[in-house]
Every structure is written in structure tokens, then in C-alpha cells.
Design a protein around this motif. Sequence first.
Motif, PDB file in Angstrom:
ATOM      1  N   VAL A  47      72.875  28.488  -3.631  1.00 56.48           N
ATOM      2  CA  VAL A  47      72.141  28.484  -4.880  1.00 56.48           C
ATOM      3  C   VAL A  47      72.751  27.477  -5.832  1.00 56.48           C
ATOM      4  O   VAL A  47      73.954  27.438  -6.040  1.00 56.48           O
ATOM      5  N   THR A  48      71.917  26.649  -6.421  1.00 54.09           N
ATOM      6  CA  THR A  48      72.352  25.781  -7.507  1.00 54.09           C
ATOM      7  C   THR A  48      71.437  26.034  -8.677  1.00 54.09           C
ATOM      8  O   THR A  48      70.242  26.261  -8.513  1.00 54.09           O
ATOM      9  N   GLN A  49      72.000  25.986  -9.881  1.00 51.93           N
ATOM     10  CA  GLN A  49      71.201  26.238 -11.069  1.00 51.93           C
ATOM     11  C   GLN A  49      71.744  25.397 -12.194  1.00 51.93           C
ATOM     12  O   GLN A  49      72.932  25.371 -12.452  1.00 51.93           O
ATOM     13  N   THR A  61      70.776  35.297 -13.906  1.00 55.28           N
ATOM     14  CA  THR A  61      71.441  34.071 -13.462  1.00 55.28           C
ATOM     15  C   THR A  61      72.086  34.272 -12.101  1.00 55.28           C
ATOM     16  O   THR A  61      72.794  35.252 -11.892  1.00 55.28           O
ATOM     17  N   ALA A  74      73.901  31.693 -10.370  1.00 56.99           N
ATOM     18  CA  ALA A  74      74.857  30.644 -10.017  1.00 56.99           C
ATOM     19  C   ALA A  74      76.130  31.188  -9.385  1.00 56.99           C
ATOM     20  O   ALA A  74      76.711  30.565  -8.505  1.00 56.99           O
ATOM     21  N   GLU A  77      68.013  37.849  -2.833  1.00 58.48           N
ATOM     22  CA  GLU A  77      67.643  36.562  -3.414  1.00 58.48           C
ATOM     23  C   GLU A  77      66.169  36.218  -3.287  1.00 58.48           C
ATOM     24  O   GLU A  77      65.673  35.377  -4.020  1.00 58.48           O
ATOM     25  N   ARG A 112      66.405  32.495  -7.831  1.00 60.69           N
ATOM     26  CA  ARG A 112      66.673  31.204  -8.471  1.00 60.69           C
ATOM     27  C   ARG A 112      65.541  30.776  -9.399  1.00 60.69           C
ATOM     28  O   ARG A 112      65.716  29.886 -10.218  1.00 60.69           O
ATOM     29  N   ARG A 113      64.379  31.398  -9.258  1.00 58.42           N
ATOM     30  CA  ARG A 113      63.248  31.139 -10.166  1.00 58.42           C
ATOM     31  C   ARG A 113      62.747  32.458 -10.749  1.00 58.42           C
ATOM     32  O   ARG A 113      61.559  32.627 -11.000  1.00 58.42           O
TER      33      ARG A 113
END
Length: 300
Positions: free
Chosen positions: A31-33, A193, A195, A256, A268-269
Motif C-alpha cells: 500500500v502506498t498513500q 488511513t 499507510a 484491504e 486505499r480508496r
Amino acid sequence: MPERTTGKRSHRVIGGACAALVLLGVTAYAVTQSGEDRDRRGPPRCSVAGPDGERAFTLRPEQAASAATIGAVASARGLPERAVTIAIATAMQESSLRNIDYGDRDSLGLFQQRPSMGWGSEAEVMDPVYAAGAFYDRLVDVPGYLTLPLTVAAQEVQRSAFPDAYARHEEEAALLAGALTGRAEAALSCSWTVAEQPAGQPREVHERMMREFGEGVQPIGEGARLTVPLRGGEETRRGWELAHWAVAHSAELGIERISYGNRVWEARRSGDGWQEAAAESMAGAPELRLSVFAPAEPIP
């Protein structure tokens, strides 16, 4: 308490065509944010939609998870939506849907149950599954509880010094119960969040779902996935019941991604809520898929 921004149901194990409800597809997920995304999302929260589909109120993930457990225990017992509404409204008043380890005299937990008054041991009333079950045990013994005013039904169980206080939570509890029983589709979503989200464990998701829903849900391990058979027209409501349970527990269990029917929720969204899924994912029998922040782990 939520943060405001604006007949007995059986397990329905019925004969007929069987649809495979896929519960868990375990993936390794990086995961990247961006900071911009985190700023836009704000603090962790869950939102409940009203009949018009617009957000009616918000609550914290901890509160949503507690409500989802209350709903799952009712489902395991075959109790109707009204019972869930009464239980959630009671827990909103007694603990703000938090499993607190303090209260008046020896009151503890979601429902502020007192070990000295025969509700169970301290450890038992601090277990949300036990506490919800103990509440329902007494609720169903109240004559006509399904047709009584909510305050009357709750007071018959709780014997509170402030019986009228339960009424203030009825509207929000009813909306939440509609989502958690699967009647209101895509009505509960959570945003948080990801991250630094710890790895989730498929085995824990499996065990928690079995413990809270009981034998009415039978996850079956298939490599990296779990499936639950659905029979005889229960797919839509049962699917959303489980999907909303999963999103309510998503931060806690490291889930997730959740997809069911033509909708998908992704951590993530998550600020976007439930979105339409790709057309290819809608083909075939209805399926609910969950993936967690962890490599695949065998499930017996």
C-alpha cells in the motif's frame, strides 16, 4: 454515541440452487498513500446512509465494529432486525458502542452489565459476543418486545435509572441495524488511513466470523480463499450482512478489499465508499471476496 453529520429471521438454510459466497482471497498487498490522500480523508470514520443513499451520520471504526458484532450475534440466533435496533440503541446509550472497562459501580462493557447482578463474570461481560448474547437472552423473554416502544423493551432488560434516554438513539440505531442485517445494501462504509496498516491474518478473520455468526456461516478453505455456501435466494441479504460486518471490522482485522455483487470497497480508496465493480467481476454466481494485508496463509 455516533457523531451526527446532518417475526424471527431464520438462518434461511433452504434447499435449492447453491451459490458460492467467496469470503476471503488472500493477497500480498503493498500500500502506498500520498499525504494529499491522507489529508483529504481525515480521521478514521464509518458512515451510515439513510434511505435516500445520503450519509445520515458517522461513527468511529471501533463503534461500527461493536455494532457489527451485536448484529452478527442476533443473526446467529435468528433474531429479527427490530431486536438488533433495540440492542444497538441500548449500547449507544450505555457505552457509546465502546467496550469500556469501567462504569457505575461494577458496570462493564458495551451494555454496562453488572457481574454482581447476575450478568456473568467480569471477563464475560467484557467479551462483546457474550455481552450481546446475554442482552438478547433477556430481551426475548420480554413479552411482546417486538411491538413495544424501544424505551420500554430496553428498560425491561436494563433497569436503567434513565429509561427515556434510549429513545434518542432509535433513529440512528434503526439505520445501522438495516445495514448490519443486510436489508439496506451498501449502506455502511468505513474510511481510514492504510499507510502503516499492520498485516491481517486470514485465520483470524475466519475464526472471528465463525464465532460471531455461529453455525449460520460456514467458511470453507479453498487455498487462499474462504467460501460460504448460500442457498435458496438468501444471497443478496446474507451477502450484504457479511459485507457490512467485514467493512466494520476492516481496520481491526486488516481487511484491504471487499467485493460483493457489483460493488467494491478498498481500504486505499476507502474515502470513496462502495464503488461499482468491473463488469467481469459481476459474472456468475454472487460472491463476496475479502483480501487482507498479508501473504496467503493456509486455512484448514
